[in-house]
Scaffold this active site. Structure first.
Site, PDB file in Angstrom:
ATOM      1  N   GLU A 139      19.761  92.208   3.861  1.00 20.89           N
ATOM      2  CA  GLU A 139      19.586  93.504   3.301  1.00 20.89           C
ATOM      3  C   GLU A 139      18.958  94.352   4.466  1.00 20.89           C
ATOM      4  O   GLU A 139      19.683  95.288   4.978  1.00 20.89           O
ATOM      5  CB  GLU A 139      18.848  93.649   2.180  1.00 20.89           C
ATOM      6  CG  GLU A 139      18.811  95.230   1.681  1.00 20.89           C
ATOM      7  CD  GLU A 139      20.057  95.510   1.305  1.00 20.89           C
ATOM      8  OE1 GLU A 139      20.737  96.623   1.963  1.00 20.89           O
ATOM      9  OE2 GLU A 139      20.738  95.024   0.564  1.00 20.89           O
ATOM     10  N   ASP A 191      21.091  97.100   6.710  1.00 18.80           N
ATOM     11  CA  ASP A 191      20.861  98.708   7.052  1.00 18.80           C
ATOM     12  C   ASP A 191      20.428  99.167   8.123  1.00 18.80           C
ATOM     13  O   ASP A 191      20.763 100.074   8.660  1.00 18.80           O
ATOM     14  CB  ASP A 191      19.623  98.695   6.081  1.00 18.80           C
ATOM     15  CG  ASP A 191      19.743  98.392   4.561  1.00 18.80           C
ATOM     16  OD1 ASP A 191      20.794  98.386   4.025  1.00 18.80           O
ATOM     17  OD2 ASP A 191      18.979  98.211   3.656  1.00 18.80           O
ATOM     18  N   SER A 208      25.316  98.882  -0.599  1.00 20.47           N
ATOM     19  CA  SER A 208      24.084  98.441   0.202  1.00 20.47           C
ATOM     20  C   SER A 208      24.330  99.022   1.544  1.00 20.47           C
ATOM     21  O   SER A 208      23.628  99.441   2.491  1.00 20.47           O
ATOM     22  CB  SER A 208      23.513  97.123   0.249  1.00 20.47           C
ATOM     23  OG  SER A 208      22.950  96.807  -1.108  1.00 20.47           O
TER      24      SER A 208
END
Length: 633
Positions: A291, A295, A548
């Site tokens: 994650e 990002d 995401s």
């Protein structure tokens, strides 16, 4: 699912006296225990509870009006953001609320020297025995146990005297249960957004293969997004991660080397540690870095080396309850005490006395919020009580008043919730449920919810995108979207939702499957490509799917629009929803008219002309948006 025990309504003599000559009224009730929790036993009457009474905030009924006044492009106050002090003073509880609750507690047997009123007068707390607490609020406290072994203290419902109830927003501990933020792989049930992955051996293929591998150049081509910051000293972009999610600098360097962004090689994001947050190194497998890498690699790459990206790293590695509220406390000191402050049954409480825990005080107003903040985590709306969700949603409005744009990914399970669970008729969640299960905070009307699109197989960056969809042996990914079961429809969205509901036709489910009233918040608001992002992790390149990916990309676009406005002496754009839903801004989005978001045994909603509950208003065109926002005051 364990059915709740009914609360005895036989009050003791002490309980009747404690009403202070007014009858008791129900204040909060929980319909049932969340999935995974089992009632173990009645709590010991002599055990001590950290009983806390969150006081009603002043002017909270005007919050939306205040926010729209500075966010509506037609308002003469557009862009005139509030200071943190103005926000704190406006919403501080009244002296009357403090007096009424304090006197009620003293009149009913709690000695004055045991009561504590916080400096902001936002809440009153007392360490009370279970017996005292049960008499005060007419509740029965039980010990529940989670399938993980964690225990929790809660009651099914509680009551307050009629004259006290208007002055109290929340009592803790009470009906609220844990909602834990914890990233996991695609095929595991959790409370988080999930990202599907595929390992690839190829590296950068250029913009000619964006239907199979998304790169920074693909995103720039898709959204006409080629901008170099010129006001970075006054601008800021923040990305939120929750420990143990971490990043590995060697993988970051591999990614930036691959895309020839040499200025970012060896340069980590500017990190702000909140409640002991740090870059753990005990496990750097994909589950723990996927994650953050997604990002940060795209967030940093898209805004270039000229704008420092702030990484808000939240929580230590041993406390399982680190929540969005813990993060919000650090941004806004008034929120630490707002409506009762953090709930120890839901939020992490610091110092953390566990071995290896963060033993410092809770972060409270310790960092200035960035002008744009993107978060790729979320709950199911049904995981939380309506009050808890509303309390947090109001804080996003307060940040909007201060000129902050808040972005959340809309979810990866179509109309189902995380873990592919849906709602049953009684409000519980299960994989066999038939009612749609909206996400949160994306369903909050004061955040911008970001869905996902993709380039159809064989198409190019010049072709219209479609709603994101992916089905593999390990799981499914569809852009999350739908209608809230908690939040009413905001004014800025009324026309868009009304048009969709009027024109939407389906034969695969009925209106009973979702909140079809037309009076509830619809989400997402916008969409960005979320399919097959090339990410460096564990020394190789992999492909990741998910909203995401969409949220930090949208955040980069907003951050650069802020840069363009700051460069000519204007303010950041703050809460963007009233503006992007305005007629003038419709032309700045690429309408998505193909695809759907299945879940709960249905084909879900269908993309349509204009706004729809899977791709929102569509995907952004940066140059058009920049031109329109530069024209505003």
């Amino acid at each position: 699912m364990l059915a709740l025990l009914s609360l005895p309504f036989i009050c003791s003599w002490f309980g009747q006296v404690s009403s202070s000559l007014t009858p008791f009224v129900l204040h909060e009730r929980r319909s049932r225990s969340p999935s995974g929790w089992v009632l173990e036993r009645k709590h010991d009457a002599s055990a001590v509870l950290p009983l806390r009474f969150g006081l009603t905030q002043s002017n909270i009924q005007n919050l939306e009006e205040y926010l729209y006044d500075i966010s509506d492009p037609d308002s003469s106050n557009f862009g005139k953001h509030w200071t943190p002090l103005e926000v704190a003073k406006t919403f501080a509880p009244s002296a009357e609320s403090v007096k009424v609750v304090h006197e009620w507690l003293i009149d009913n047997g709690i000695p004055k020297d045991r009561l504590r009123i916080t400096p902001s007068q936002g809440w009153i707390e007392v360490d009370a025995t279970v017996e005292e607490a049960e008499h005060l609020i007419l509740a029965d406290y039980y010990v529940y146990k989670h399938e993980s072994g964690q225990e929790h203290i809660a009651c099914n419902e509680y009551h307050l005297p009629q004259h006290v109830a208007p002055h109290v927003e929340i009592v803790t501990p009470s009906v609220h249960f844990d909602a834990i933020i914890r990233p996991t792989p695609m095929n595991r049930d959790t409370a988080l957004m999930k990202t599907d992955i595929t390992v690839v051996n190829t590296t950068y293929l250029g913009v000619g293969h964006c239907d199979t591998q998304i790169s920074i150049d693909c995103l720039r081509a898709l959204y006409d997004f080629d901008y170099t910051p010129i006001a970075s000293g006054r601008n800021s972009y923040g990305i939120v991660e929750y420990t143990p999610q971490s990043f590995r600098q060697s993988d970051m360097d591999l990614f930036f080397t691959n895309y020839s962004i040499s200025e970012l090689i060896g340069r980590p994001p500017y990190q702000v540690s909140i409640d002991g947050g740090y870059q753990q190194t005990f496990n750097q497998s994909f589950d723990y870095v996927g994650e953050s890498h997604l990002d940060l690699q795209y967030g940093m790459g898209l805004v270039t080396s000229k704008l420092n990206v702030t990484l808000y790293q939240v929580g230590d590695t041993v406390n399982p309850n680190t929540s969005f509220n813990n993060f919000l406390d650090a941004l806004d000191g008034s929120y630490c005490n707002y409506e009762g402050g953090d709930d120890p049954t839901v939020d992490a409480i610091y110092p953390d006395t566990q071995a290896g825990g963060y033993d410092g005080p809770s972060a409270c107003g310790t960092t200035k919020p960035a002008a744009v903040i993107s978060t790729s985590y979320g709950y199911n709306e049904a995981d939380l009580t309506p009050f808890y969700a509303t309390r947090q949603c109001n804080e996003y409005a307060k940040l909007g008043l201060m000129g902050v744009t808040i972005l959340y990914s809309s979810g990866d399970s179509g109309v189902a919730g995380n873990g592919q669970v849906c709602l049953n008729d009684d409000g519980s969640q299960s994989v066999n449920g038939t009612r749609f299960n909206p996400s949160f905070p994306g369903s909050c009307p004061y955040v911008t919810s970001v869905g996902a699109t993709q380039i159809a197989a064989g198409n190019s960056v010049d072709d219209p995108e479609v709603a994101a969809a992916r089905v593999t042996a390990s799981g499914v990914f569809y852009s999350g979207g739908g209608f809230s079961n908690v939040f009413g429809i905001p004014n800025y969205q009324k026309d868009a939702v009304a048009t969709y509901i009027k024109n939407f036709k389906t034969d695969n489910f009925t209106t009973s499957a979702y909140n079809s009233s037309g009076n509830s918040r619809g989400f997402p608001d916008v969409a960005v490509n979320g399919a097959a992002y090339v990410v460096a992790a564990e020394g190789e390149f992999i492909l990741e799917w998910g909203t995401s990916a969409s949220s930090p990309t949208m955040g980069s676009i907003i951050a650069m629009i802020n840069d363009a406005r700051l460069a000519i002496g204007k303010s950041t754009i703050g809460f963007i929803n009233p503006t992007i839903y305005s007629t003038l801004f419709q032309e700045a989005f690429n309408d998505i008219r193909s695809g759907n978001n299945p879940g709960c045994g249905t084909e879900g909603f269908t993309a349509a002309s204009g706004w729809d509950p899977l791709t929102g208003l569509g995907t952004p065109n940066f140059e058009r948006l920049k031109e329109l926002w530069l024209a505003l005051p």
